[in-house]
Write an enzyme that holds these catalytic residues in place. Structure first.
Site, PDB file in Angstrom:
ATOM      1  N   SER A 150       0.774  -1.263  -0.134  1.00 55.90           N
ATOM      2  CA  SER A 150      -0.036  -0.013   0.074  1.00 55.90           C
ATOM      3  C   SER A 150       0.655   1.388  -0.002  1.00 55.90           C
ATOM      4  CB  SER A 150      -0.892  -0.123   0.984  1.00 55.90           C
ATOM      5  OG  SER A 150      -1.981   1.090   1.054  1.00 55.90           O
ATOM      6  N   HIS A 151       0.703   2.033   1.184  1.00 55.16           N
ATOM      7  CA  HIS A 151       1.318   3.474   1.001  1.00 55.16           C
ATOM      8  C   HIS A 151       2.790   3.566   1.802  1.00 55.16           C
ATOM      9  CE1 HIS A 151      -1.202   3.188   4.775  1.00 55.16           C
ATOM     10  NE2 HIS A 151      -0.234   4.063   5.079  1.00 55.16           N
ATOM     11  N   LYS A 160      -1.356  -9.492  -0.331  1.00 54.24           N
ATOM     12  CA  LYS A 160      -2.612 -10.079   0.117  1.00 54.24           C
ATOM     13  C   LYS A 160      -3.847 -10.648  -0.596  1.00 54.24           C
ATOM     14  CE  LYS A 160      -4.356  -5.228  -1.326  1.00 54.24           C
ATOM     15  NZ  LYS A 160      -4.832  -3.776  -0.992  1.00 54.24           N
ATOM     16  N   ASP A 308      -2.564   6.244  -3.690  1.00 54.21           N
ATOM     17  CA  ASP A 308      -1.576   5.372  -3.218  1.00 54.21           C
ATOM     18  C   ASP A 308      -0.864   4.626  -4.143  1.00 54.21           C
ATOM     19  OD1 ASP A 308      -3.714   3.633  -2.573  1.00 54.21           O
ATOM     20  OD2 ASP A 308      -2.663   2.797  -0.940  1.00 54.21           O
ATOM     21  N   ASP A 310      -1.086   1.232  -4.724  1.00 59.07           N
ATOM     22  CA  ASP A 310      -1.959   0.205  -5.256  1.00 59.07           C
ATOM     23  C   ASP A 310      -3.241   0.887  -5.599  1.00 59.07           C
ATOM     24  OD1 ASP A 310      -2.713  -0.028  -2.665  1.00 59.07           O
ATOM     25  OD2 ASP A 310      -3.639  -1.750  -2.680  1.00 59.07           O
ATOM     26  N   ARG A 313      -6.755   3.901  -2.178  1.00 59.92           N
ATOM     27  CA  ARG A 313      -6.961   4.953  -1.511  1.00 59.92           C
ATOM     28  C   ARG A 313      -7.050   6.173  -2.268  1.00 59.92           C
ATOM     29  NH1 ARG A 313      -3.102   5.094   3.676  1.00 59.92           N
ATOM     30  NH2 ARG A 313      -4.284   6.448   4.301  1.00 59.92           N
ATOM     31  N   GLU A 395     -13.773   3.905   4.993  1.00 59.05           N
ATOM     32  CA  GLU A 395     -12.871   4.081   6.221  1.00 59.05           C
ATOM     33  C   GLU A 395     -12.429   5.517   6.239  1.00 59.05           C
ATOM     34  OE1 GLU A 395     -10.722  -0.115   6.687  1.00 59.05           O
ATOM     35  OE2 GLU A 395     -10.020   0.825   4.863  1.00 59.05           O
ATOM     36  N   GLU A 396     -11.962   5.814   7.615  1.00 60.43           N
ATOM     37  CA  GLU A 396     -11.553   7.101   7.809  1.00 60.43           C
ATOM     38  C   GLU A 396     -10.183   7.261   7.151  1.00 60.43           C
ATOM     39  OE1 GLU A 396      -8.867   4.889  10.330  1.00 60.43           O
ATOM     40  OE2 GLU A 396     -11.051   4.720   9.658  1.00 60.43           O
ATOM     41  N   LYS A 414     -11.541  -1.687  -1.679  1.00 58.92           N
ATOM     42  CA  LYS A 414     -11.240  -0.076  -1.799  1.00 58.92           C
ATOM     43  C   LYS A 414     -10.909   0.361  -3.248  1.00 58.92           C
ATOM     44  CE  LYS A 414      -8.367  -0.383   1.570  1.00 58.92           C
ATOM     45  NZ  LYS A 414      -7.700  -0.136   2.760  1.00 58.92           N
TER      46      LYS A 414
END
Length: 555
Positions: A150-151, A160, A308, A310, A313, A395-396, A414
């Site tokens: 991810s980031h 994953k 990000d 992948d 986000r 998500e936040e 996401k």
């Protein structure tokens, strides 16, 4: 956490990871399964680690992928495996290792043609589409692996697993895979099957697929692309060197959109990145420091977006107001979708994590729509999105997805692309930026003051906290029946939306709340708080929350 004095400034040579050394360590260093930090460990987004620290090395990937193969065999998943990859250096090495193990087990792997990167949402969308018509028992279902941290910083790697529903694997699945992988590590990889990459590429088991065209051509199913085109919305994009970088040109040409890449660099050291708040290179599109490069262009476009590596986000930048708080954009996105998707049934619920802003609650109440509040982790939205009972899950931490315009499933992970394009649709249809629409929301519902504090935690205190929250947490245990001057109206250790344990505690009043939970993957304690009174009230709320946690741990 103190802000580093160089946060937001360009990375210097001393900040860059030594890529040849990193790759050598991936192949040459071996993890010790008896050391916790070197074992396979699946958090909310798969296994992540660094080759230097012996937490993401070739043996980890050999063990994890074989464990995934074992899981899919016992789950009778027999279709092809879609394999995605981002732009981190270790992702390329892990990608090759992954294909060797899949081929060694005679599993068909579908990969992007022309050595293209493949973002997380593209894999999720591909799995959903592949399995949509396969409802008969014994159907050869498709699943996926995505190789990404991810980031995370450039020296990190990650992997994953997404089962046939297309979203992040459930906890029981990841626990099974984690245990099996560590067994392989303990037995020095005995039982792991692999072909050499040269042999694997000469079989028919590795199948190049044009993931990009299939995904881009479908975007009009979920976003009003024609509205964006007609309005001539000028969109500035910073891919942050991520897996979606080549998708934007195809999107622009396919739908005749005015899209400009302000940064077209791909570099495994991410040398083009401004430093994040702690002075490290981190591709966090929700951080104003990491997004400093895009923020410099905010006045040149109607809307700017970043993602990000992948692409699960999103970061939304509006002219004059800058980078939106992720919570603010979630609330705006939900309000807009619920009022501009006429084919969505009124019974569809909105999913939020329990640490997301209560502004979302106010929006759902205003529009008369059901709200589903779940623990932290996007996996809790997967069933609802897959079964089209949740219209939206967010998500936040700036990750979200939603249904197609016709109410069917788009993806169950996401999707940073559709959230970014939704921001452009909002501008096109309403003539207002998301930030302007949020300000109108504030005028109706009051201003939200929100903060998250991360602090170190010892294993002993973490274990005690986890033991306490399995019991009944009461005002007596917290040491008070009020919070920041308001009566406590609820104490939650289970999420109201699905009654799942939240892995922490949430305390609610009429004017605010706090939630406390230890990180699942780091030695950190996370404290979230929100007030609808003032910044001073939030400060008081968080200070008392810290005292309450200390009172709990001293009991």
């Amino acid at each position: 956490m103190a802000i580093d004095k160089r946060a937001g400034l360009a990375a210097a040579q001393m900040d860059l990871v030594n890529i040849p050394k990193l790759m050598s360590h991936y192949y040459r260093l071996s993890p010790d399964v008896n050391i916790d930090s070197q074992r396979v460990s699946f958090g909310t987004s798969g296994h992540r680690g660094c080759a230097f620290a012996k937490s993401f090395n070739e043996k980890h990937i050999l063990a994890i992928v074989q464990a995934v193969v074992d899981y899919r065999q016992q789950a009778e998943i027999t279709g092809p495996m879609l394999v995605g990859i981002d732009t981190h250096a270790l992702s390329q090495a892990a990608f090759v290792t992954t294909l060797e193990v899949l081929s060694g087990n005679a599993v068909t792997a579908r990969v992007a043609a022309h050595d293209e990167f493949t973002p997380t949402p593209v894999i999720s969308h591909g799995i959903v589409r592949a399995n949509r018509a396969k409802s008969k028992p014994g159907a050869a279902l498709t699943d996926g692996l995505i190789i990404t941290p991810s980031h995370n910083p450039p020296q990190d790697g990650g992997i994953k697993y997404n089962p046939p529903h297309g979203g992040p694997a459930e906890g029981e699945i990841t626990a099974w895979i984690e245990a099996r992988a560590n067994q392989y590590l303990a037995k020095q990889l005995e039982g792991v099957k692999r072909l050499t990459y040269a042999l694997a590429t000469n079989t028919s088991l590795i199948q190049p697929v044009d993931f990009m065209t299939a995904y881009v051509d479908s975007l009009d199913d979920v976003i009003d692309m024609q509205a964006i085109s007609r309005a001539g919305v000028r969109i500035g994009v910073d891919p942050l060197g991520g897996a979606g970088i080549h998708y934007w040109d195809k999107i622009a040409k396919r739908y005749q959109l005015d899209i400009t890449l302000v940064n077209d660099k791909v570099d495994p050291s991410f040398s083009f990145m401004p430093l994040d708040k702690d002075g490290k290179i981190r591709m966090d599109c929700s951080s104003p420091y990491a997004m400093a490069g895009l923020l410099a262009h905010q006045h040149e476009f109607d809307i700017c977006v970043g993602n990000d590596p992948d692409y699960d986000r999103h970061g939304i930048v509006c002219p004059s107001t800058g980078l939106m708080n992720p919570n603010h954009f979630l609330a705006v996105a939900i309000e807009y979708l619920l009022t501009h998707r006429p084919q969505w049934a009124d019974s569809l619920a909105i999913g939020k994590t329990l640490v997301s802003s209560a502004m979302i609650d106010k929006v759902c109440l205003e529009l008369g729509r059901p709200l589903c509040e779940v623990p932290v982790g996007f996996k809790w939205f997967v069933d609802g999105l897959s079964e089209s009972t949740l219209a939206f899950g967010g998500e936040e931490s700036a990750g979200a997805a939603f249904l197609q315009r016709d109410g069917r499933t788009w993806c169950s992970d996401k999707d940073g692309f559709i959230m970014a394009l939704l921001a452009a649709e909002i501008v096109a249809v309403t003539g207002q930026t998301p930030a302007q629409r949020y300000q109108q929301m504030v005028e109706r519902h009051g201003e939200s003051f929100y903060q998250r504090i991360d602090s170190p935690v010892t294993p002993k205190r973490k274990a005690k906290f986890n033991q306490l929250i399995t019991q009944s947490v009461t005002c007596e245990l917290l040491g008070s029946d009020t919070l920041a001057g308001d009566a406590i109206t609820a104490i939650l250790t289970y999420a109201p939306g699905n009654q799942a344990p939240i892995g922490g505690v949430k305390v609610v009043t009429a004017n605010g709340w706090f939630a406390a939970r230890p990180s699942g993957t780091e030695a950190l304690f996370k404290l979230y708080g929100e007030s609808f009174v003032s910044a001073e009230h939030l400060e008081q709320l968080l200070a008392q929350a810290q005292l309450m946690i200390e009172t709990m741990l001293s009991a």
